[in-house]
Design a protein around this motif. Sequence first.
Motif, PDB file in Angstrom:
ATOM      1  N   GLU A  54       0.881  -1.155   0.048  1.00  0.00           N
ATOM      2  CA  GLU A  54      -0.123   0.014  -0.082  1.00  0.00           C
ATOM      3  C   GLU A  54       0.982   1.363  -0.033  1.00  0.00           C
ATOM      4  N   PHE A  55       1.797   1.178   0.867  1.00  0.00           N
ATOM      5  CA  PHE A  55       2.871   2.587   0.840  1.00  0.00           C
ATOM      6  C   PHE A  55       3.502   2.872  -0.484  1.00  0.00           C
ATOM      7  N   LEU A  56       4.119   1.557  -0.961  1.00  0.00           N
ATOM      8  CA  LEU A  56       4.630   1.837  -2.451  1.00  0.00           C
ATOM      9  C   LEU A  56       3.822   2.082  -3.720  1.00  0.00           C
ATOM     10  N   ARG A  57       2.545   1.689  -3.501  1.00  0.00           N
ATOM     11  CA  ARG A  57       1.472   2.125  -4.464  1.00  0.00           C
ATOM     12  C   ARG A  57       1.125   3.492  -4.429  1.00  0.00           C
ATOM     13  N   ALA A  58       0.840   4.076  -2.995  1.00  0.00           N
ATOM     14  CA  ALA A  58       0.770   5.149  -2.633  1.00  0.00           C
ATOM     15  C   ALA A  58       1.921   6.381  -3.079  1.00  0.00           C
ATOM     16  N   THR A  59       3.066   6.038  -2.913  1.00  0.00           N
ATOM     17  CA  THR A  59       4.193   7.123  -3.142  1.00  0.00           C
ATOM     18  C   THR A  59       4.512   6.974  -4.697  1.00  0.00           C
ATOM     19  N   GLN A  60       3.902   5.936  -5.642  1.00  0.00           N
ATOM     20  CA  GLN A  60       4.076   6.009  -7.055  1.00  0.00           C
ATOM     21  C   GLN A  60       3.131   7.044  -7.648  1.00  0.00           C
TER      22      GLN A  60
END
Length: 61
Positions: A54-60
Amino acid sequence: DAWNAAARAAQDAADATSCLTPKLGRARPLAEKSIGHPDAGAVSLALVARVAGEFLRATQA
């Protein structure tokens, strides 16, 4: 996407541990009483993978 797929696989694997009888660790003395409850470590790992995805998706974005 890979992290999200890994999180789903980890959650499925954690769920599958609920039918196992513990042979080692702190749950071992509870043996039969542990059946029906997923392994806490496996659940924790699935949660970590989900949050990382979820974090990686939000930062992309």
